[in-house]
Design a protein around this motif. Structure first.
Motif, mmCIF file in Angstrom:
data_model
loop_
_atom_site.group_PDB
_atom_site.id
_atom_site.type_symbol
_atom_site.label_atom_id
_atom_site.label_comp_id
_atom_site.label_asym_id
_atom_site.label_seq_id
_atom_site.Cartn_x
_atom_site.Cartn_y
_atom_site.Cartn_z
ATOM 1 N N THR A 199 -6.056 -34.453 -42.602
ATOM 2 C CA THR A 199 -5.157 -35.179 -41.699
ATOM 3 C C THR A 199 -5.888 -36.231 -40.881
ATOM 4 O O THR A 199 -5.312 -36.791 -39.941
ATOM 5 C CB THR A 199 -4.457 -34.198 -40.740
ATOM 6 N N HIS A 200 -7.136 -36.521 -41.230
ATOM 7 C CA HIS A 200 -7.899 -37.492 -40.455
ATOM 8 C C HIS A 200 -7.328 -38.897 -40.664
ATOM 9 O O HIS A 200 -7.114 -39.326 -41.792
ATOM 10 C CB HIS A 200 -9.364 -37.461 -40.878
ATOM 11 N N GLY A 201 -7.068 -39.595 -39.567
ATOM 12 C CA GLY A 201 -6.576 -40.964 -39.649
ATOM 13 C C GLY A 201 -5.083 -41.118 -39.488
ATOM 14 O O GLY A 201 -4.559 -42.236 -39.603
ATOM 15 N N THR A 202 -4.378 -40.022 -39.193
ATOM 16 C CA THR A 202 -2.910 -40.125 -39.086
ATOM 17 C C THR A 202 -2.489 -41.108 -38.000
ATOM 18 O O THR A 202 -1.578 -41.919 -38.200
ATOM 19 C CB THR A 202 -2.285 -38.745 -38.806
ATOM 20 N N GLY A 203 -3.148 -41.030 -36.843
ATOM 21 C CA GLY A 203 -2.779 -41.928 -35.740
ATOM 22 C C GLY A 203 -3.066 -43.373 -36.053
ATOM 23 O O GLY A 203 -2.245 -44.261 -35.784
ATOM 24 N N SER A 204 -4.226 -43.637 -36.659
ATOM 25 C CA SER A 204 -4.600 -45.007 -37.021
ATOM 26 C C SER A 204 -3.613 -45.606 -38.016
ATOM 27 O O SER A 204 -3.134 -46.735 -37.845
ATOM 28 C CB SER A 204 -6.009 -45.029 -37.620
ATOM 29 N N VAL A 205 -3.310 -44.847 -39.057
ATOM 30 C CA VAL A 205 -2.432 -45.362 -40.107
ATOM 31 C C VAL A 205 -1.027 -45.593 -39.562
ATOM 32 O O VAL A 205 -0.411 -46.639 -39.821
ATOM 33 C CB VAL A 205 -2.416 -44.402 -41.311
ATOM 34 N N PHE A 206 -0.510 -44.641 -38.814
ATOM 35 C CA PHE A 206 0.853 -44.752 -38.279
ATOM 36 C C PHE A 206 1.001 -46.006 -37.420
ATOM 37 O O PHE A 206 1.919 -46.821 -37.622
ATOM 38 C CB PHE A 206 1.174 -43.501 -37.461
ATOM 39 N N SER A 207 0.104 -46.183 -36.467
ATOM 40 C CA SER A 207 0.220 -47.326 -35.558
ATOM 41 C C SER A 207 -0.035 -48.641 -36.275
ATOM 42 O O SER A 207 0.591 -49.666 -35.952
ATOM 43 C CB SER A 207 -0.746 -47.172 -34.382
ATOM 44 N N THR A 208 -0.911 -48.641 -37.273
ATOM 45 C CA THR A 208 -1.205 -49.884 -37.992
ATOM 46 C C THR A 208 -0.050 -50.297 -38.893
ATOM 47 O O THR A 208 0.242 -51.493 -39.032
ATOM 48 C CB THR A 208 -2.505 -49.755 -38.798
ATOM 49 N N ALA B 221 0.359 -52.777 -23.371
ATOM 50 C CA ALA B 221 0.982 -52.356 -24.627
ATOM 51 C C ALA B 221 2.427 -52.826 -24.738
ATOM 52 O O ALA B 221 3.211 -52.737 -23.792
ATOM 53 C CB ALA B 221 0.923 -50.838 -24.745
ATOM 54 N N THR B 222 2.758 -53.307 -25.932
ATOM 55 C CA THR B 222 4.157 -53.536 -26.294
ATOM 56 C C THR B 222 4.739 -52.274 -26.900
ATOM 57 O O THR B 222 5.874 -51.894 -26.637
ATOM 58 C CB THR B 222 4.278 -54.689 -27.305
ATOM 59 N N VAL B 223 3.919 -51.631 -27.753
ATOM 60 C CA VAL B 223 4.284 -50.359 -28.393
ATOM 61 C C VAL B 223 3.136 -49.387 -28.167
ATOM 62 O O VAL B 223 1.970 -49.726 -28.402
ATOM 63 C CB VAL B 223 4.528 -50.530 -29.906
ATOM 64 N N LEU B 224 3.443 -48.179 -27.727
ATOM 65 C CA LEU B 224 2.443 -47.134 -27.518
ATOM 66 C C LEU B 224 2.785 -45.952 -28.419
ATOM 67 O O LEU B 224 3.949 -45.534 -28.472
ATOM 68 C CB LEU B 224 2.431 -46.688 -26.058
ATOM 69 N N THR B 225 1.773 -45.365 -29.116
ATOM 70 C CA THR B 225 2.054 -44.331 -30.117
ATOM 71 C C THR B 225 1.233 -43.057 -29.885
ATOM 72 O O THR B 225 0.441 -42.662 -30.743
ATOM 73 C CB THR B 225 1.770 -44.867 -31.533
ATOM 74 N N PRO B 226 1.396 -42.373 -28.770
ATOM 75 C CA PRO B 226 0.628 -41.143 -28.552
ATOM 76 C C PRO B 226 1.156 -39.974 -29.379
ATOM 77 O O PRO B 226 2.360 -39.886 -29.661
ATOM 78 C CB PRO B 226 0.832 -40.871 -27.055
ATOM 79 N N ASN B 227 0.253 -39.062 -29.783
ATOM 80 C CA ASN B 227 0.723 -37.797 -30.322
ATOM 81 C C ASN B 227 1.091 -36.886 -29.153
ATOM 82 O O ASN B 227 0.971 -37.266 -27.979
ATOM 83 C CB ASN B 227 -0.316 -37.167 -31.252
ATOM 84 N N ALA B 228 1.545 -35.677 -29.452
ATOM 85 C CA ALA B 228 2.040 -34.803 -28.389
ATOM 86 C C ALA B 228 0.947 -34.449 -27.387
ATOM 87 O O ALA B 228 1.207 -34.348 -26.177
ATOM 88 C CB ALA B 228 2.634 -33.532 -29.001
ATOM 89 N N ILE B 229 -0.288 -34.271 -27.866
ATOM 90 C CA ILE B 229 -1.387 -33.942 -26.960
ATOM 91 C C ILE B 229 -1.701 -35.124 -26.047
ATOM 92 O O ILE B 229 -1.859 -34.975 -24.827
ATOM 93 C CB ILE B 229 -2.640 -33.538 -27.771
ATOM 94 N N GLU B 230 -1.764 -36.314 -26.613
ATOM 95 C CA GLU B 230 -2.019 -37.515 -25.808
ATOM 96 C C GLU B 230 -0.872 -37.788 -24.838
ATOM 97 O O GLU B 230 -1.094 -38.174 -23.679
ATOM 98 C CB GLU B 230 -2.241 -38.710 -26.740
ATOM 99 N N ALA B 231 0.351 -37.573 -25.319
ATOM 100 C CA ALA B 231 1.512 -37.775 -24.447
ATOM 101 C C ALA B 231 1.524 -36.759 -23.310
ATOM 102 O O ALA B 231 1.953 -37.073 -22.189
ATOM 103 C CB ALA B 231 2.800 -37.691 -25.260
ATOM 104 N N SER B 232 1.055 -35.531 -23.573
ATOM 105 C CA SER B 232 0.950 -34.529 -22.508
ATOM 106 C C SER B 232 0.000 -35.014 -21.423
ATOM 107 O O SER B 232 0.279 -34.879 -20.219
ATOM 108 C CB SER B 232 0.453 -33.193 -23.077
ATOM 109 N N PHE B 233 -1.118 -35.580 -21.834
ATOM 110 C CA PHE B 233 -2.092 -36.090 -20.866
ATOM 111 C C PHE B 233 -1.513 -37.257 -20.068
ATOM 112 O O PHE B 233 -1.632 -37.311 -18.836
ATOM 113 C CB PHE B 233 -3.358 -36.525 -21.599
ATOM 114 N N LEU B 234 -0.868 -38.186 -20.768
ATOM 115 C CA LEU B 234 -0.364 -39.392 -20.099
ATOM 116 C C LEU B 234 0.821 -39.103 -19.188
ATOM 117 O O LEU B 234 1.012 -39.776 -18.171
ATOM 118 C CB LEU B 234 0.016 -40.445 -21.146
#
Length: 443
Positions: free
Chosen positions: A202-211, A127-140
């Motif tokens: 709120t479906h698709g927030t992560g997809s739209v933001f990163s795209t 990754a050049t840019v990584l865009t996790p939400n808070a839940i994903e960032a907690s896991f990572l």
């Protein structure tokens, strides 16, 4: 036209709320030609995921290979990648300029990435840019994220551990009235704040933001500027969720583009309306001493504030020989009385998009009643003391609280220092013009 090309490597969402098909839609809305290499086909709607068929790794490899043979891909956005075999394909076939949205789980809890250790070792390292939400960032980051300070710590930790140049931790899952997304780039921490929106879709927030981030980078913007633009686009997309389906519906990544189109139409209609009243015989008799102005909005369901309502920069006036002069051009965001009243009516859920103020006269009022319009009188003496610019809001709130709805003719007989006035609103500019023509013909 030579558009930059953006590649989406992700699953197909049959409900078109996230996934490659939404990525392509988002790319196109930002002026980037979207191409795709699907990693899986899902059986999915707004209520959840009911089946996943992963694409064979050999075929995924062919998809990517064929894309790169023909297109000069400026950016690659990676969403759902299902297993280690697919991870290896991406490691071999995609080399640089990669935005990763770590789609670990779907909104319904379905796990979308297997072999998580390999995912972190292979995909995150690319990754050049990584865009996790808070839940994903907690896991990572292997830490609980419940505050802005936690998000900042996790952002730096993920960046350092995986060697990612830019990490963006989104704060939408952190409980607060005002949230922050944070970007770490090794030199500084950049924050983008926004009010939390209490909405269902709120479906698709992560997809739209990163795209959007990927698209802006493909067009030559810095990651930091792409980050702020993506935050702005996402806020509008969430605010105007599509309200379709029985579950958590998709956001609308096209809303910014749609609003620009609506605004262009409004300007055209304002020119048409101005030409109409300048040529309308006896319209001069409707202009009050303080002069008139006309407010016209984009479709009410898209109105977020005064910047979505146009008025004339100057007022509508009459000359000594009773010629009508419209103060062109039409502009958005001009906080005139007419614009503020139209906004207040829209905020109270009336289907209004046009409003004009006219001279108070009993004969004019009678003509409106004869046409069939309901009227209501406001006693300005009852208006409480409040800050500048609150009168129009108070009038509409007073009507709603005491009448239950807002009639299309609102008039007052004035008070000391305030001219008596008729205010007329419609849901359609053609109705506005037809009615004013009838009034002028009968006055």
């Amino acid at each position: 036209m030579n558009k930059p090309v953006g590649l989406s490597i992700a699953g197909i969402d049959t409900g078109n709320g996230a996934g490659s098909e939404t990525d392509v839609k988002t790319f196109e809305s930002r002026g980037v030609h979207g191409v795709l290499a699907p990693t899986a086909i899902t059986a999915q709607n707004t209520m959840g995921i009911f089946g996943i068929i992963p694409v064979d790794p050999l075929f995924l490899s062919k998809e990517i290979e064929i894309i790169f043979q023909d297109f000069e891909v400026k950016i690659t956005k990676i969403g759902m990648v299902y297993n280690s075999h697919q991870f290896k394909v991406i490691e071999d076939k995609v080399s640089s300029n990669i935005v990763v949205d770590p789609v670990i789980h779907a909104k319904d809890g379905t796990q979308l990435i297997n072999d998580l250790d390999d995912y972190k070792r292979i995909i995150l390292k690319k990754a050049t840019v990584l865009t996790p939400n808070a839940i994903e960032a907690s896991f990572l980051s292997r830490m609980n994220i419940s505050s802005l300070e936690d998000a900042l710590h996790a952002c730096k930790k993920i960046r350092d551990e995986f060697g990612i140049e830019y990490v963006i931790v989104k704060g939408g899952h952190i409980s607060s009235d005002y949230s922050f997304d944070v970007l770490c780039n090794g030199k500084e921490v950049v924050k983008a704040g926004y009010p939390r929106l209490n909405v269902k879709d709120t479906h698709g927030t992560g997809s739209v933001f990163s795209t959007v981030i990927a698209a802006e980078i493909a067009k030559g913007k810095s990651v930091e500027n792409a980050f702020f633009e993506a935050r702005r686009v996402l806020q509008d997309a969430i605010l105007h969720g599509l309200n379709i389906g029985k579950g958590i519906g998709p956001i609308d990544p096209l809303v910014s583009l749609e609003k620009k189109s609506f605004k262009f139409s409004v300007i055209e209609e304002m020119i048409k309306f101005g030409d109409f009243i300048e040529g309308l015989q006896r319209f001069w008799t409707l202009i009050p001493e303080v002069q008139s102005n006309f407010a016209h909005s984009i479709p009410p369901q898209y109105v977020d504030g005064i910047n979505d309502i146009a008025t004339y920069r100057g007022r509508i006036s009459k000359s000594w020989n009773n010629k009508v002069k419209v103060g062109f051009p039409a502009v958005f965001g001009n906080p005139t009385h007419t614009a503020r009243m139209l906004l207040s009516i829209i905020n109270f859920k009336e289907n209004a998009n046009s409003l004009i103020n006219l001279r108070f006269d009993e004969n004019i009022l009678k003509i409106f009643k004869d046409i069939g319009y309901e009227t209501i009188e406001i006693n300005r003496e009852k208006e409480p003391q409040h800050g500048e610019g609150k009168t129009m809001q108070w009038i509409i709130q007073y009507i709603k609280e005491n009448y239950g709805r807002v009639p299309q003719i609102i008039f007052d007989r004035g008070m000391k220092g305030k001219e008596a006035m008729i205010r007329f609103w419609t849901s359609d500019i053609e109705e506005m013009m037809d009615s004013l023509k009838l009034v002028c013909n009968n006055i």
